[in-house]
Structures are given as structure tokens and as C-alpha cells.
Design a protein around this motif. Structure first.
Motif, PDB file in Angstrom:
ATOM      1  N   PRO A  14       0.598  -1.437   0.124  1.00 22.98           N
ATOM      2  CA  PRO A  14      -0.219  -0.044  -0.364  1.00 22.98           C
ATOM      3  C   PRO A  14       0.608   1.202  -0.076  1.00 22.98           C
ATOM      4  CG  PRO A  14       0.094  -0.818   2.209  1.00 22.98           C
ATOM      5  CD  PRO A  14       0.864  -1.911   1.372  1.00 22.98           C
ATOM      6  N   GLU A  15       1.839   1.286   0.763  1.00 22.33           N
ATOM      7  CA  GLU A  15       3.239   2.721   1.180  1.00 22.33           C
ATOM      8  C   GLU A  15       3.212   2.345  -0.757  1.00 22.33           C
ATOM      9  OE1 GLU A  15       6.091   2.251   2.758  1.00 22.33           O
ATOM     10  OE2 GLU A  15       5.182   2.090   5.094  1.00 22.33           O
ATOM     11  N   ILE A  16       3.499   1.706  -1.498  1.00 23.33           N
ATOM     12  CA  ILE A  16       4.551   1.813  -3.160  1.00 23.33           C
ATOM     13  C   ILE A  16       3.158   2.518  -3.386  1.00 23.33           C
ATOM     14  CG2 ILE A  16       4.572   0.581  -5.434  1.00 23.33           C
ATOM     15  CD1 ILE A  16       7.049   1.019  -3.333  1.00 23.33           C
ATOM     16  N   VAL A  17       2.093   2.248  -3.870  1.00 20.35           N
ATOM     17  CA  VAL A  17       0.175   2.427  -4.194  1.00 20.35           C
ATOM     18  C   VAL A  17      -0.041   3.891  -4.313  1.00 20.35           C
ATOM     19  CG1 VAL A  17      -2.316   2.364  -4.201  1.00 20.35           C
ATOM     20  CG2 VAL A  17      -0.321  -0.149  -4.044  1.00 20.35           C
ATOM     21  N   MET A  18       0.373   4.145  -2.594  1.00 22.97           N
ATOM     22  CA  MET A  18       0.265   5.179  -2.297  1.00 22.97           C
ATOM     23  C   MET A  18       1.458   6.865  -2.813  1.00 22.97           C
ATOM     24  SD  MET A  18      -1.919   7.828  -0.350  1.00 22.97           S
ATOM     25  CE  MET A  18      -3.045   6.491   0.419  1.00 22.97           C
ATOM     26  N   LEU A  19       2.186   6.664  -3.155  1.00 25.83           N
ATOM     27  CA  LEU A  19       3.474   7.463  -3.210  1.00 25.83           C
ATOM     28  C   LEU A  19       3.434   7.126  -5.167  1.00 25.83           C
ATOM     29  CD1 LEU A  19       6.447   8.403  -3.101  1.00 25.83           C
ATOM     30  CD2 LEU A  19       7.713   6.169  -3.972  1.00 25.83           C
ATOM     31  N   ALA A  34      -4.920  -1.900  -7.556  1.00 27.59           N
ATOM     32  CA  ALA A  34      -5.468  -3.157  -7.117  1.00 27.59           C
ATOM     33  C   ALA A  34      -4.297  -3.677  -7.147  1.00 27.59           C
ATOM     34  CB  ALA A  34      -6.282  -4.594  -8.752  1.00 27.59           C
ATOM     35  N   SER A  35      -4.657  -5.042  -5.224  1.00 25.43           N
ATOM     36  CA  SER A  35      -3.386  -5.621  -4.696  1.00 25.43           C
ATOM     37  C   SER A  35      -2.735  -7.154  -4.767  1.00 25.43           C
ATOM     38  CB  SER A  35      -3.934  -5.398  -3.274  1.00 25.43           C
ATOM     39  OG  SER A  35      -5.495  -6.321  -2.865  1.00 25.43           O
ATOM     40  N   SER A  36      -3.429  -7.603  -6.120  1.00 25.57           N
ATOM     41  CA  SER A  36      -3.157  -9.064  -6.439  1.00 25.57           C
ATOM     42  C   SER A  36      -3.187  -8.735  -7.317  1.00 25.57           C
ATOM     43  CB  SER A  36      -3.832  -9.798  -5.403  1.00 25.57           C
ATOM     44  OG  SER A  36      -5.095  -9.965  -6.468  1.00 25.57           O
ATOM     45  N   GLY A  37      -2.356  -9.876  -8.473  1.00 21.89           N
ATOM     46  CA  GLY A  37      -2.354  -9.965  -9.787  1.00 21.89           C
ATOM     47  C   GLY A  37      -3.684 -10.716 -10.856  1.00 21.89           C
ATOM     48  N   ASP A  38      -4.786 -11.634  -9.458  1.00 20.06           N
ATOM     49  CA  ASP A  38      -5.782 -11.792  -9.927  1.00 20.06           C
ATOM     50  C   ASP A  38      -6.733 -10.008 -10.083  1.00 20.06           C
ATOM     51  OD1 ASP A  38      -5.910 -14.934  -9.914  1.00 20.06           O
ATOM     52  OD2 ASP A  38      -4.755 -14.077  -8.582  1.00 20.06           O
ATOM     53  N   GLU A  39      -7.478  -9.785  -8.800  1.00 17.90           N
ATOM     54  CA  GLU A  39      -7.603  -8.667  -8.798  1.00 17.90           C
ATOM     55  C   GLU A  39      -7.568  -7.540  -9.906  1.00 17.90           C
ATOM     56  OE1 GLU A  39      -8.801  -4.611  -6.026  1.00 17.90           O
ATOM     57  OE2 GLU A  39      -7.360  -6.972  -5.084  1.00 17.90           O
ATOM     58  N   LYS A  48     -10.875  -0.677 -18.229  1.00 20.63           N
ATOM     59  CA  LYS A  48     -10.318  -0.477 -19.005  1.00 20.63           C
ATOM     60  C   LYS A  48      -9.560   0.621 -18.765  1.00 20.63           C
ATOM     61  CE  LYS A  48     -13.006  -2.616 -21.420  1.00 20.63           C
ATOM     62  NZ  LYS A  48     -13.560  -3.257 -20.442  1.00 20.63           N
ATOM     63  N   PRO A  49      -8.425   0.691 -18.438  1.00 21.95           N
ATOM     64  CA  PRO A  49      -7.059   2.106 -18.305  1.00 21.95           C
ATOM     65  C   PRO A  49      -6.890   2.050 -18.997  1.00 21.95           C
ATOM     66  CG  PRO A  49      -6.109  -0.007 -17.450  1.00 21.95           C
ATOM     67  CD  PRO A  49      -8.508  -0.240 -17.756  1.00 21.95           C
ATOM     68  N   ASP A  50      -6.014   3.105 -18.947  1.00 19.36           N
ATOM     69  CA  ASP A  50      -4.918   3.700 -20.666  1.00 19.36           C
ATOM     70  C   ASP A  50      -3.660   3.021 -20.027  1.00 19.36           C
ATOM     71  OD1 ASP A  50      -6.676   5.561 -22.412  1.00 19.36           O
ATOM     72  OD2 ASP A  50      -7.224   6.598 -19.946  1.00 19.36           O
ATOM     73  N   LEU A  51      -3.203   2.850 -18.813  1.00 16.51           N
ATOM     74  CA  LEU A  51      -1.984   2.157 -18.422  1.00 16.51           C
ATOM     75  C   LEU A  51      -1.831   1.273 -17.338  1.00 16.51           C
ATOM     76  CD1 LEU A  51       1.149   3.599 -19.201  1.00 16.51           C
ATOM     77  CD2 LEU A  51       0.776   3.285 -17.181  1.00 16.51           C
ATOM     78  N   ILE A  52      -1.105   0.573 -17.256  1.00 10.66           N
ATOM     79  CA  ILE A  52      -1.172  -0.073 -15.690  1.00 10.66           C
ATOM     80  C   ILE A  52       0.333  -0.134 -15.430  1.00 10.66           C
ATOM     81  CG2 ILE A  52      -1.190  -2.498 -15.095  1.00 10.66           C
ATOM     82  CD1 ILE A  52      -3.733  -2.876 -17.088  1.00 10.66           C
ATOM     83  N   LEU A  53       0.887   0.129 -13.982  1.00 13.08           N
ATOM     84  CA  LEU A  53       1.629  -0.053 -13.321  1.00 13.08           C
ATOM     85  C   LEU A  53       1.572  -1.108 -12.900  1.00 13.08           C
ATOM     86  CD1 LEU A  53       2.640   3.546 -12.384  1.00 13.08           C
ATOM     87  CD2 LEU A  53       3.729   2.855 -14.164  1.00 13.08           C
ATOM     88  N   MET A  54       2.638  -2.183 -12.702  1.00 16.36           N
ATOM     89  CA  MET A  54       2.132  -3.795 -12.346  1.00 16.36           C
ATOM     90  C   MET A  54       2.986  -3.833 -11.931  1.00 16.36           C
ATOM     91  SD  MET A  54       0.109  -6.322 -12.880  1.00 16.36           S
ATOM     92  CE  MET A  54      -0.337  -6.371 -14.562  1.00 16.36           C
ATOM     93  N   ASP A  55       3.853  -4.411 -10.348  1.00 17.38           N
ATOM     94  CA  ASP A  55       4.602  -5.281  -9.789  1.00 17.38           C
ATOM     95  C   ASP A  55       4.478  -6.840  -9.851  1.00 17.38           C
ATOM     96  OD1 ASP A  55       5.911  -5.805  -7.676  1.00 17.38           O
ATOM     97  OD2 ASP A  55       5.078  -6.258  -6.544  1.00 17.38           O
ATOM     98  N   ILE A  56       5.535  -7.411  -9.714  1.00 14.60           N
ATOM     99  CA  ILE A  56       5.993  -8.768 -10.502  1.00 14.60           C
ATOM    100  C   ILE A  56       5.490  -9.548  -8.919  1.00 14.60           C
ATOM    101  CG2 ILE A  56       7.373 -11.074 -10.962  1.00 14.60           C
ATOM    102  CD1 ILE A  56       8.095  -8.250 -12.927  1.00 14.60           C
ATOM    103  N   MET A  57       5.870  -9.430  -8.212  1.00 16.56           N
ATOM    104  CA  MET A  57       6.072 -11.118  -7.247  1.00 16.56           C
ATOM    105  C   MET A  57       5.100 -10.107  -6.201  1.00 16.56           C
ATOM    106  SD  MET A  57      10.279 -10.893  -6.268  1.00 16.56           S
ATOM    107  CE  MET A  57      10.218  -8.941  -5.685  1.00 16.56           C
ATOM    108  N   MET A  58       3.710 -11.027  -6.450  1.00 17.25           N
ATOM    109  CA  MET A  58       1.968 -10.367  -5.645  1.00 17.25           C
ATOM    110  C   MET A  58       1.642 -11.819  -5.064  1.00 17.25           C
ATOM    111  SD  MET A  58       1.027  -7.341  -8.160  1.00 17.25           S
ATOM    112  CE  MET A  58       0.371  -8.116  -9.431  1.00 17.25           C
ATOM    113  N   PRO A  59       0.303 -11.867  -4.679  1.00 16.84           N
ATOM    114  CA  PRO A  59       0.213 -12.897  -4.030  1.00 16.84           C
ATOM    115  C   PRO A  59      -0.820 -13.560  -5.333  1.00 16.84           C
ATOM    116  CG  PRO A  59      -0.140 -11.273  -2.493  1.00 16.84           C
ATOM    117  CD  PRO A  59       0.048 -10.671  -3.288  1.00 16.84           C
TER     118      PRO A  59
END
Length: 231
Positions: A14-19, A34-39, A48-59
Motif C-alpha cells: 500500500p505504501e508503493i501504491v500511495m506514493l 488492485a492488490s494482487s494479479g488476479d484483482e 479499461k485503463p489507459d496504462l497499467i503499473l504492475m508489480d511482479i511479486m504478488m499473491p
């Protein structure tokens, strides 16, 4: 300020998301998260976002798997995915870039993130415009063919209907008049569709599609006509 674009942040921290959210909102971007890959996959489908910022290591499914699913969705195939992750080895970068569109290492510089976001959104918009132009050119070529191959026989058909009307006695004409009217109406419908296809090739912004068969789309002529009438 940027014109409003919707960005999906997928990260379980959540800190990364907030930043990221604070930095991007200052530049006028609308943020969803969203807080997981599935979500993340489900949110991308719904929002339908215009862009996605995606972490890799998630539940659950990781960011790489989520990216693959998103890129295989027809409506999301042009949405850029920028990985933001602590995985920084060269093989990991290569793997990420083979699936997504850009790759940033944590800890990141928010100004660099914003610059990458701007660049990726510009590329997305240009790609979408290119696809629209390509489809319009294909529709234009089809419309020219249809006009040449169908309109000439239609004109001959309507001419023959007129000749038949002149040669029939009033009694005979009365018996077949409903049939002639049906033929004339069908010919006029075909002619209207060919004219609409020609018009759409010159106005690609009005082109819309609908599902015809599983995995096969067709031009939605009726919806395009409604859309053009609104302008």
C-alpha cells in the motif's frame, strides 16, 4: 496538467501504491488500484485503463502472468504495462520486457515514472490511431468493391422492376405489387448499406464493431449511423 487518463496500479504494497498515486494525481491522472494479479486482471477488464503499473511479486498469479492474460484480451491488447519491481537482474528484465512494455526497478524515481507513463500513453494513442486508419482503409477498399460489384446489378434490377410495372395490366400488377415492393425495399436496403460503408471509410471515428461469431467481428453499420447522427 495532463488530460485525464486512467492508470491502474497493481501492487500488494500500500505504501508503493500511495506514493505512485500521489505523484500521478498531481499530473492529472485518474488512479485506480488492485492488490494482487488476479484483482488486477479483473479491474483491467472492468475499468479499461489507459496504462497499467504492475508489480511482479504478488499473491496469487504474479505480475508476469497477469500481464499475459491482459495482453490476450482483445479490448486491452494496446494497454501499456510498465513493470515496477524489485527484481533487477538482466534475465528478469528481459523476461519482463518480452511480456510488457517497460520495466522500472524499485526504489524508483517518481519523475522517471511520470516520464515513462507519458511516453507509453503517447505510443498507445498512436497505435490506436494507426489501427483505426488501417481498418478504415480496409473498409474503404471493400466499399469500392461492393459499390462496383453490387450497385450496378442493383441499378439494373430496379430498372427491370420499373419496366415490369409498365408492361403489366392493372389487374396483373395488383396481384404482384406486394412482391415488387418487397424486392424494391430489399434493393434499397442493400444500396443504403453500401453507401454507409463508403461513408465510414471516410469517417473512421464512427466505425464500431460487434460480435458476429465467436472471435469474429463485423462492422456495426446501424450503431455507426446512430453515432454519426449525434454529431
Amino acid at each position: 496538467m495532463e488530460s485525464t487518463r486512467k492508470i491502474l496500479i497493481v501492487d500488494d504494497d500500500p505504501e508503493i501504491v500511495m506514493l505512485l498515486q500521489i505523484g500521478l494525481e498531481r499530473h492529472g491522472y485518474e488512479i485506480i488500484s488492485a492488490s494482487s494479479g488476479d484483482e488486477g486482471v479483473e479491474t483491467a477488464r472492468e475499468q479499461k485503463p489507459d496504462l497499467i503499473l504492475m508489480d511482479i511479486m504478488m499473491p496469487g498469479i504474479n505480475g508476469l502472468e497477469a500481464c499475459q492474460i491482459i495482453k490476450n484480451e482483445h479490448e486491452l491488447r494496446f494497454v501499456p504495462v510498465i513493470f515496477i519491481t524489485a527484481r533487477g537482474s538482466m534475465p528478469e528484465k528481459i523476461e519482463g520486457l518480452s511480456l510488457g512494455d517497460d520495466y522500472l526497478i524499485k526504489p524508483f524515481n517518481i519523475h522517471e515514472v511520470i516520464a515513462r507513463v507519458r511516453s507509453m500513453i503517447r505510443i498507445k494513442e498512436l497505435t490506436e490511431k494507426l489501427e483505426i486508419a488501417t481498418r478504415a482503409a480496409a473498409i474503404g477498399a471493400a466499399a469500392v468493391t461492393v459499390n462496383h460489384k453490387i450497385n450496378n446489378p442493383l441499378a439494373a434490377l430496379k430498372l427491370q422492376i420499373g419496366i415490369i410495372k409498365q408492361k403489366l395490366s392493372p389487374e396483373d400488377f395488383a396481384r404482384i405489387e406486394p412482391n415488387l415492393q418487397s424486392i424494391t425495399a430489399a434493393a434499397e436496403t442493400i444500396q443504403h448499406i453500401t453507401q454507409k460503408l463508403s461513408s465510414l471509410s471516410e469517417n473512421p471515428d464512427f466505425i464500431s464493431y460487434k460480435e458476429y461469431l465467436d472471435g469474429v467481428q463485423m462492422v456495426d453499420v446501424d450503431q455507426a449511423e446512430l453515432d454519426s447522427g449525434k454529431r
